[in-house]
Design a protein around this motif. Structure first.
Motif, PDB file in Angstrom:
ATOM      1  N   UNK A 388       0.848  -1.199   0.000  1.00  5.95           N
ATOM      2  CA  UNK A 388       0.000   0.000   0.000  1.00  5.95           C
ATOM      3  C   UNK A 388       0.875   1.238   0.000  1.00  5.95           C
ATOM      4  N   UNK A 389       0.515   2.179  -0.849  1.00  2.01           N
ATOM      5  CA  UNK A 389       1.299   3.405  -0.937  1.00  2.01           C
ATOM      6  C   UNK A 389       0.453   4.505  -1.560  1.00  2.01           C
ATOM      7  N   UNK A 390       0.983   5.699  -1.453  1.00  2.00           N
ATOM      8  CA  UNK A 390       0.336   6.857  -2.074  1.00  2.00           C
ATOM      9  C   UNK A 390       0.376   6.713  -3.578  1.00  2.00           C
ATOM     10  N   UNK A 486      -3.940  12.209  -5.775  1.00  2.00           N
ATOM     11  CA  UNK A 486      -3.862  13.465  -6.516  1.00  2.00           C
ATOM     12  C   UNK A 486      -3.705  13.141  -7.984  1.00  2.00           C
ATOM     13  N   UNK A 487      -4.237  14.077  -8.797  1.00  3.02           N
ATOM     14  CA  UNK A 487      -4.102  13.923 -10.240  1.00  3.02           C
ATOM     15  C   UNK A 487      -3.505  15.200 -10.806  1.00  3.02           C
ATOM     16  N   UNK A 565       5.749  15.896  -2.825  1.00  3.72           N
ATOM     17  CA  UNK A 565       6.150  15.767  -1.423  1.00  3.72           C
ATOM     18  C   UNK A 565       5.097  16.322  -0.486  1.00  3.72           C
ATOM     19  N   UNK A 566       4.484  17.460  -0.854  1.00  4.63           N
ATOM     20  CA  UNK A 566       3.407  18.021  -0.021  1.00  4.63           C
ATOM     21  C   UNK A 566       2.224  17.071   0.058  1.00  4.63           C
ATOM     22  N   UNK A 567       1.903  16.460  -1.068  1.00  3.56           N
ATOM     23  CA  UNK A 567       0.783  15.506  -1.077  1.00  3.56           C
ATOM     24  C   UNK A 567       1.075  14.361  -0.122  1.00  3.56           C
ATOM     25  N   UNK A 568       2.309  13.864  -0.146  1.00  2.00           N
ATOM     26  CA  UNK A 568       2.671  12.740   0.719  1.00  2.00           C
ATOM     27  C   UNK A 568       2.604  13.140   2.190  1.00  2.00           C
ATOM     28  N   UNK A 569       2.911  14.398   2.472  1.00  2.00           N
ATOM     29  CA  UNK A 569       2.861  14.866   3.859  1.00  2.00           C
ATOM     30  C   UNK A 569       1.432  15.049   4.350  1.00  2.00           C
ATOM     31  N   UNK A 570       0.538  15.448   3.440  1.00  2.00           N
ATOM     32  CA  UNK A 570      -0.820  15.804   3.852  1.00  2.00           C
ATOM     33  C   UNK A 570      -1.805  14.651   3.717  1.00  2.00           C
TER      34      UNK A 570
END
Length: 1783
Positions: A388-390, A486-487, A565-570
């Motif tokens: 499982x991952x982003x 995110x797309x 990186x922001x997406x992964x943080x949020x």
């Protein structure tokens, strides 16, 4: 303005939005490529025209064309201004007239391609293609391609279908003339405006795609040569098949080559696999053509044809839809290793719906280190589809000049390590328009390596990429909405259509990012749409990433990485591929795993794995047979061979205990019931159809791997935690050390369990504890064979128990051989190396295999995989299959603590090197110490192979050496390596107790320049994001190519092994490996078979040589006999000697030539016995020397006999002369009388005359010799230097005659024992027995010598006695050298006894010679014949018939009988050795088997006693009996005599007839002289008889010959009758005794085992090593235990493997370990039993006759082990069948 012709327009499937902006843009129109008088040219290409359009014939190639002509006036330049910007919507594929009157704008869809321009006059299309040039001018949004062409017509060719999808380019030409040349002329300008969206993909609506793709797919498959493969899928076996194509390295030349090029490169992990460009063959004289085309032009700009090709993604999609699911898995696995983006969703190509690819990704496992584990340096490992991952997706709306895929590659590539994850337009053939791959969703990943400074992201992230316009592939876009966090949407301009679509995205719980390419212009409308969408999609300013015109890609990449990186943080929405598949099903997308066969396999596997809670416990409870039980069996089997823990127990008792323990372990195994998991497993592989079975095994593998990874991860974490704890729990750490390696679980464990059940059952069958009818597991080997045939690896060596389930492996391979119909020739390739140095990866890369690699999945033991060789390549390669064996790493850390780890490595290396034809030694150069360790192990193994006769090819692979100068730079290192190898070989030879000094070059053919390979590292960069290094792939390919070239060049030198041969190698090698000293333990039935075949052939050659010399000796004897001794000229003597030497030389050379030809033939396994070649060559030389002695001895013997007879012959000649005169006088006297005398009166007168004559003749008889006195003198002379004591003994000795009746008896005076032995009866008894045996042996050999001399019918010569004494002295000296303490008293008494018996025979010989040659007796024999002749002459009778009969009976018949006696022995031996019993007497081993089998049938103790105690006498009696039976059977002897006799009689008849026809002989005397001369070399006709026949013989020659011919028939009958009446006498009278010749073949060298006295079976007469196939218990040869006085039952083959010691007179009574026996007996090779049952024959005999042997030897019977009592007669027979390799 010139009138324009109307445009023919075809309906287009969709519309293309195209803008033509008013911007400064120069259209270069001044250049013209093709110049001719009327300025005409033709443009040929594909274009969608209406099927109803009128067509005309093309002038050049006759194709149907439709004219499209557009004219324009000449303009120097054309400007489209920005202020006049106007948007135009033009149907795709149609021509559009712009507002500029003189410009025709043709909007071509991106798929328009292959447009060819050709000159109207004599200009071929191919010539024009070489000169075609494209000019591209880019606007902000569109690419305008312009061609300025001086033409009257534009022609577009049509295909037969009438409609053709247009290509991506319209290739134009440019003129090269000057500007002035073009002014004033009218030009036509075509501007082709191409939709240059990302990667040149066509934009079509979803409906259009679904409707149009089947035709496209069909066409693409046709182009790629894959038509028909949609139904008949490509398989993994087909791709991995070894064929000639796999050795090709060049790029594809045709479209049909592309799929195979892609697969070949991909399987080799070559990063260039996606390069789909074609390499076209250059045309001859191209330069000349170009010069002709341009005529006077010197320079021009040519754009070479980019070759008709296909987009890499189209190739991939085509291959995937034409591949079965297992090949798809392999494709995606290899793509993953190459870090290629993987297809996740296939567009609807061969189905109405899209296909989600899940199954094909199941094989992929990834390792990474998230930043959260950086400090602990831990890692995570999981199946890719279960991780499982982003997930972030990237799509495109509308057309966009910014390459999305290229940008993603830069985003995902680590610094200084750019990699093309996704195919993009700037890659090779990436610019070729996509035909079928639009709508493809690709997935790639980023995995961190735990390096915060260099990692792009701290955690894994999945990146999805949709190919084509989002609007056209809304279904795939909806899927992305469901799975993405995110797309990112790439846009350049938005229109109402796209805006409407994006409005539907409101409310989705994910972030949208817009990447706006502002490089061209800022569109107010696009910004307006974006501003409207922002609040609806919850977007803020950070979600708009603008690519400004002034920015380069690096800045945009930086923004993208920051946004991700922001997406992964949020965001914490994690999804794996399995979850994606679930969501895709809801959207109506097909999932590849939903196939029924796959589901069945999954359910079956789940039924097994659902029960697994904890791996170690599961293995303990479910896989019970392979745990401690199997390990105990392995240890017990090795202990049976090595007996290290024997202690004080006798070897056979200890072995009996071990056998009992082994059987109990097997019985315990068999009592275990099949667990539920095993029942399910066996049911699945036995009952499921083939496809479902393969799915089941794959599913089981994945789930077992998943469970094992989880278990290993927990154990490692615990181990790490325990190690970092202050108070270490040592006991728990030790347990964890054992649990971690025990936590691996795979399909091989279930297969191993299956094999153990089969082994246990087979053991019970062998022991007779179970009836064959009750077997349950007979089908299991067949199931495993089916799996192996399908490419499944089968375990050869169990790495956990370090053992081979031999019966299981044997029967599996036997079944495989049967399933292949016996066509199983194969070459074996193995790999050796340190653990975790990439051995399995090397094999996987080289052959596309699937050996397990990765954490916790290191190979244990050895696995074998079968690769099929293509039929067209089998003959060239010399085999049907390649068997690849992967082995566990040497120097494994988990084994390092074990005291036998080095031994384990040696065993494994010896086994796999012994099995292989090619061994790859994998060396990691980073660790020099470990490299030396592995080299030492390899050297040991190769040294052992020298003993087997097998020399595999060895390739040293030095990994992680990437420098281009590596080969040259390492020249000194290679030289140093060879020096090290030589030193290691010498050391290894000492360790292996080889007995001689050897170098590395002695044990293998090693070329440092050719057999060393320098291969760069596997990864290009730092994992986990590093792709496979292309250099690695190419170097491995070079190695692979060399290996196959080596196979091709060597396949004709020796026949490859087949499966039965391989089985035998496994058995014999493993048996030898289990023994401590391999070199003295190796036994192989293939070697034995090849050796016996060589012995059989050598025996034939030897007999031919012997036969030839026997025939020559017979001929030489005739020549000597037919001459008196004083008449034998020096020339004749020299001639005979020269002729004999030439015969001997020719015979020797013929044998050596036959030996050479035999070894050069392609018979099976000859290379295995190459080491014996020297023995047989040496034996040939020895044979020549032996025959030379025989021939010269016979020659001297014949001369001596003839010399002795010469005096007698001279006397008899004088007597004959006197007799003739007397008879002549008497005849004259009688005739003068007046009255005719009657018959009685004549006889009376003759008797008176004879008596007076005898009285008058000086009859000198041969002087009589006192042989005893002569021999006594010779004996005195021989012993005169031995001292006064011996002289006194001789004086006191009785007469020699008295020793004829007194038998030789041992006396204590005969032994001179050392003081240490005097008081020990055991020592005294051994010496006593040895001396007694010596005396018996000498007396027997001397008796044989005397008998042969007596048979010569010559006179005694004193040299006979001297030869006897010399022979005795030589034998006694040999024993003295062996420290046998014999005294002079023994020597004297022995000589007295031997000579005492000899003088009787010599005296009789002398007496017989005197009587045979007494003058009186000889004359009395002739008296009746003279009387008869006298009477016939007196009465003047015609005595022709009588004289002819006398000639036949007195002269011819004895000569014929003598001829038969000389030739019949050779004939009998020849016929006997080539008859039905030829195999029995073909070699010593076959003879031993025949004898022992017969003895077993008769079970006669006396026969066994004779066989054991007097082997030589037994063999002689055996042969004599069999020979007599053979002669009597079916009147064989009568037939042979008739054959020999008829040969010489025919020669006699032919000679008579020829002499008669010649007519040279006027008298009988002349005729008979000529007759005797003609037959001089065949018959020795008595001269005495001839004189009688010729006396007063005035017969007519012709009548005389006719009478002889008539008489010959009667003589023939008489001789045959005589032979039939007394066969034994006939055989005894033969000059060459067939029994002796047969004895020489089967008796051998006569040496016996120093312990048990078993005879040697080695072939040839001058072999260096003695050996026997099986040894018998030592008690059979009178060996007893010193303490108990019981017969010893120790076996030599067991003793040499035990810890026991021996001592005897040879060791000077010093204790020596049995295993070191070669220090004492270096010329003997005692090998261990090849199996537990090998010695059953002699155990059975000992058991049956134990008491009788004890009584015979006057000792106590042996206390035999209990298991000996259970051996049956049938088992005894089976054991010698196995030992002697007789079925």
């Amino acid at each position: 303005m010139t009138e324009r012709r109307p445009l023919q327009q075809a309906p287009a499937p969709s519309d293309v939005m195209m803008k033509v902006e008013k911007e400064e843009m120069m259209i270069l129109g001044e250049e013209q490529l093709v110049h001719n008088s009327n300025h005409n040219s033709q443009l040929c290409g594909f274009h969608p025209l209406n099927p109803g359009v009128d067509r005309i014939k093309h002038k050049c190639d006759g194709t149907l064309i439709s004219p499209v002509v557009i004219k324009k006036e000449e303009e120097k330049e054309m400007v489209i201004k920005k202020e006049e910007e106007k948007e135009m919507v033009i149907p795709q594929g149609r021509h559009h007239m712009s507002q500029c009157a003189n410009i025709s704008v043709v909007c071509q869809p991106p798929s328009l391609k292959n447009l060819r321009k050709c000159e109207t006059k004599r200009m071929s299309p191919s010539t024009y293609e070489r000169g075609r040039k494209r000019m591209r001018c880019n606007t902000e949004e569109t690419t305008v391609r312009e061609s300025v062409i001086d033409v009257d017509k534009y022609t577009i060719s049509l295909e037969d279908s009438g409609v053709q999808i247009p290509s991506a380019e319209v290739l134009g030409t440019k003129a090269a003339n000057s500007l002035n040349h073009n002014r004033g002329r009218s030009e036509d300008v075509v501007i082709v405006i191409e939709d240059d969206e990302e990667e040149n993909g066509p934009q079509e609506s979803g409906a259009a795609l679904a409707n149009g793709n089947p035709d496209r797919v069909k066409r693409i498959l046709m182009q790629l040569g894959l038509n028909g493969r949609k139904s008949n899928k490509l398989t993994l076996e087909e791709v991995l098949e070894v064929n000639l194509e796999m050795l090709k390295s060049e790029a594809a030349r045709t479209l049909q080559d592309l799929p195979w090029y892609f697969l070949r490169k991909l399987m080799a992990l070559n990063g260039t696999a996606r390069n789909t460009g074609l390499v076209l063959k250059t045309e001859e004289n191209s330069c000349g053509d170009e010069e002709a085309d341009v005529e006077s032009e010197m320079f021009c700009l040519w754009e070479m044809d980019s070759a008709v090709s296909v987009n890499p993604l189209d190739v991939l999609c085509a291959i995937l839809i034409c591949s079965d699911s297992f090949l798809q898995q392999e494709i995606l696995l290899k793509m993953s290793m190459c870090q290629f983006a993987l297809p996740l969703i296939l567009p609807p190509l061969d189905a109405p719906k899209c296909t989600f690819i899940l199954w094909a990704m199941r094989d992929i496992v990834k390792k990474w280190r998230p930043h959260s584990l950086s400090e602990s340096r831990g890692f995570q490992e999981e199946s890719l589809v279960q991780t499982s991952m982003l997930t972030i997706s990237f799509v495109r709306m509308g057309s966009c000049s910014l390459s999305k895929s290229k940008l993603l590659n830069e985003v995902l590539s680590p610094p200084q390590q750019h990699h093309d994850f996704f195919v993009h337009r700037d890659m090779e053939c990436g610019n070729v328009p996509r035909e079928i791959s639009d709508g493809l969703v690709e997935i790639s990943w980023y995995f961190p390596g735990g390096r915060e400074n260099s990692d792009l992201f701290p955690d894994p992230v999945a990146v999805l990429n949709l190919r084509g316009d989002t609007v056209s592939h809304w279904m795939q876009f909806r899927f992305l909405l469901e799975v993405s966090s995110a797309i990112f949407i790439f846009v350049e301009c938005l229109h109402e259509k796209e805006y409407s679509k994006m409005l539907t995205l409101q409310g989705a719980a994910l972030k949208y990012y817009i990447i706006l390419n502002n490089e061209g212009r800022k569109s107010r409308e696009t910004l307006g749409f974006l501003n409207k969408l922002a609040p609806m999609l919850n977007m803020n300013k950070s979600q708009l990433l603008v690519k400004e015109k002034s920015q380069n890609n690096a800045e945009l990449v930086k923004k993208l990485r920051l946004a991700m990186g922001n997406i992964m943080n949020l965001h914490h929405r994690m999804v794996d591929v399995v979850d994606m598949a679930v969501k895709s099903r809801f959207l109506g997308i097909c999932v590849d795993e939903d196939e029924e066969e796959c589901c069945v396999g999954s359910r079956q596997a789940m039924a097994i794995t659902a029960e697994i809670k904890e791996v170690v416990n599961y293995k303990r409870n479910v896989l019970r047979l392979q745990g401690d039980l199997w390990k105990s069996i392995g240890k017990t089997e090795k202990e049976l061979c090595r007996m290290k823990d024997q202690g004080d127990a006798p070897a056979e008792d200890y072995k009996s205990q071990l056998k009992k323990k082994l059987f109990q372990l097997r019985q315990e195994q068999y009592t275990c019931d099949l667990s539920d998991g095993m029942v399910k497993f066996i049911s699945a592989i036995s009952q499921l159809p083939q496809a479902e079975k393969r799915y089941f095994l794959k599913w089981l593998k994945y789930r077992l791997d998943h469970v094992a990874r989880g278990s290993l991860s927990k154990l490692r974490d615990e181990y790490k935690a325990k190690c970092h704890t202050a108070g270490e729990d040592a006991e728990r750490l030790r347990k964890l050390d054992k649990l971690i390696p025990a936590s691996s679980l795979g399909v091989e464990h279930f297969m191993r369990e299956m094999g153990q059940f089969y082994e246990a059952e087979s053991s019970l069958i062998k022991e007779g504890k179970m009836a064959k009818s009750k077997r349950q597991f007979t089908l299991l080997p067949g199931l495993a064979a089916d799996l192996m045939l399908g490419g499944f690896p089968i375990e050869l060596v169990d790495g956990d128990a370090s053992n081979i389930p031999l019966q299981w492996v044997t029967d599996v391979l036997t079944e495989l051989h049967s399933k292949l119909g016996g066509k199983s020739r194969m070459q074996v390739i193995t790999v050796l190396g340190i653990q975790s140095t990439g051995k399995s990866t090397l094999l996987n890369t080289m052959f596309g295999l699937q050996y397990a690699v990765g954490s916790g999945r290191c190979t244990r033991g050895a696995f074998m995989t079968l690769l099929r060789v293509a039929k067209g390549f089998q003959q060239e390669l010399g085999c049907d299959f390649i068997l690849v064996i992967d082995t566990e790493g040497l120097k494994a850390p988990e084994l390092a603590k074990l005291e036998d780890s080095y031994e384990h490595d040696n065993e494994l290396a010896t086994l796999v090197i012994g099995l292989s034809d090619i061994t790859i030694v994998n060396l990691a150069v980073e660790n020099i110490t470990e490299m030396k360790d592995i080299l030492q192990i390899v050297v040991h193994a190769f040294l052992r192979m020298e003993e087997t006769g097998h020399k595999p090819n060895c390739q040293f692979v030095h990994q992680n050496v990437g420098d281009v100068s590596a080969h040259d730079q390492n020249m000194r290192d290679r030289k140093r390596l060879l020096e090290q190898l030589n030193e290691m070989t010498k050391a290894a030879a000492r360790m292996e107790k080889h007995g001689r000094e050897v170098a590395f070059s002695d044990i293998m053919d090693y070329d440092p320049e050719k057999h060393n390979w320098y291969i760069p590292g596997l990864w290009h960069g730092i994992p986990p994001m590093a792709p496979v290094n292309t250099g690695y792939s190419e170097c491995v390919y070079d190695l692979k190519k060399y290996l196959f070239e080596w196979m091709k060049s060597h396949c004709h030198n020796r026949a490859p092994k087949n499966i039965p041969h391989f089985i035998e190698w496994v058995r014999s090698l493993w048996n030898a490996v289990k023994h401590e000293h391999f070199i003295f333990s190796f036994r192989n039935s293939l070697v034995a078979m090849a050796y016996n075949q060589l012995i059989v052939k050598y025996s034939e050659w030897e007999w031919d040589f012997r036969k030839e010399m026997h025939l020559w000796v017979s001929k030489a004897e005739m020549m000597i006999k037919n001459n008196w001794a004083d008449e034998i000229s020096p020339d004749l003597s020299i001639k005979l000697r020269v002729e004999s030497h030439q015969k001997l030389y020719d015979g020797e050379q013929k044998m050596l030539s036959s030996l050479k030809s035999y070894f050069e033939s392609r018979l099976d396994n000859l290379h295995l016995i190459e080491k014996y070649r020297e023995d047989f060559a040496r034996s040939t030389t020895s044979l020549r020397m032996e025959l030379e002695c025989y021939v010269m001895g016979k020659y001297e013997e014949f001369l001596l006999i003839q010399k002795n007879r010469s005096k007698i012959n001279h006397l008899q000649a004088e007597y004959m002369k006197t007799i003739k005169n007397k008879v002549d006088n008497l005849l004259a006297d009688c005739r003068e009388r007046a009255q005719e005398l009657g018959e009685e009166d004549l006889e009376e007168e003759f008797e008176k005359m004879w008596a007076r004559m005898i009285a008058e003749l000086p009859l000198n008889s041969i002087p009589w010799q006192n042989i005893a006195q002569s021999v006594h003198y010779q004996l005195h002379k021989d012993l005169e230097t031995r001292g006064s004591f011996i002289k006194q003994m001789l004086q006191q000795a009785q007469s020699l005659q008295s020793y004829q009746t007194n038998p030789f008896q041992m006396k204590k005076e005969y032994l001179d024992l050392p003081p240490s032995c005097e008081k020990k009866d055991y020592f005294k008894n051994e010496y006593w027995q040895a001396v007694e045996e010596l005396a018996t042996s000498l007396m027997e050999e001397c008796e044989s010598y005397v008998a042969k001399k007596v048979q010569t019918e010559g006179d005694y010569d004193e040299t006979f006695c001297r030869e006897l004494l010399q022979f005795i002295n030589d034998k006694l000296q040999e024993q003295a050298d062996q420290h046998l303490p014999i005294t002079a008293c023994f020597e004297t008494d022995l000589k007295l006894h031997i000579l005492g018996k000899a003088i009787g025979a010599f005296q009789d010989m002398h007496q017989s010679f005197i009587m045979a040659n007494d003058p009186t007796r000889c004359l009395e024999k002739l008296k009746p014949h003279y009387l008869s002749s006298f009477k016939a002459v007196y009465y003047e009778k015609d005595a022709c018939q009588k004289r002819a009969m006398d000639f036949c009976h007195q002269c011819l018949r004895p000569a014929l009988v003598d001829y038969i006696n000389k030739r019949l022995g050779i004939k009998i031996a020849d016929d006997f050795l080539s008859g039905k019993q030829s195999m029995q007497y073909g070699s010593r081993a076959f003879f031993q088997f025949a004898v022992q089998k017969k003895l077993l049938e008769e079970m006669n103790f006396d026969a066994y006693m004779e066989y054991i105690t007097n082997y030589k006498g037994f063999v002689q009696s055996w042969i004599q009996k069999h020979l007599l039976d053979y002669c009597r059977e079916g009147k064989h002897l009568d037939g042979l005599v008739r054959e020999v006799l008829s040969t010489i009689l025919q020669k006699v008849k032919d000679t008579l007839l020829s002499l008669l026809q010649e007519g040279h002989s006027s008298t009988v005397r002349n005729f008979l002289d000529s007759f005797c001369q003609k037959l001089n070399g065949d018959l020795a006709i008595s001269k005495d008889g001839l004189d009688v026949i010729l006396f007063k013989n005035t017969a007519n020659v012709e009548h005389f010959v006719r009478n002889i011919q008539t008489c010959l028939l009667k003589i023939e009958e008489d001789i045959l009758r005589m032979v039939e009446m007394d066969i034994e006498t006939t055989l005894s009278n033969l000059q060459v005794h067939p029994q002796d010749e047969i004895f020489k073949r089967v008796f051998g060298c006569g040496q016996q085992c120093p312990f048990c006295k078993v005879p040697c079976e080695a072939g040839g007469g001058s072999h260096k090593k003695h050996f026997a196939s099986v040894h018998w218990p030592q008690g059979l040869s009178q060996l007893i235990w010193a303490e108990s006085k019981k017969l010893s039952y120790a076996l030599c083959s067991s003793a040499i493997a035990s810890q026991k010691k021996f001592r005897n007179r040879t060791t000077a009574w010093q204790w020596v370990f049995y295993k070191d026996y070669r220090q004492v007996y270096p010329d003997w090779c005692i090998q261990p039993d090849p199996s537990i049952r090998s010695s059953d024959y002699w155990k059975f005999i000992f058991k049956e006759f134990n008491q009788q042997f004890a009584d015979k030897y006057s000792v106590l019977p042996a206390a035999l082990p209990s298991d000996w009592q259970e051996i049956s007669k049938l088992q005894a027979l089976a054991s010698i069948q196995e030992v002697f390799n007789v079925k």
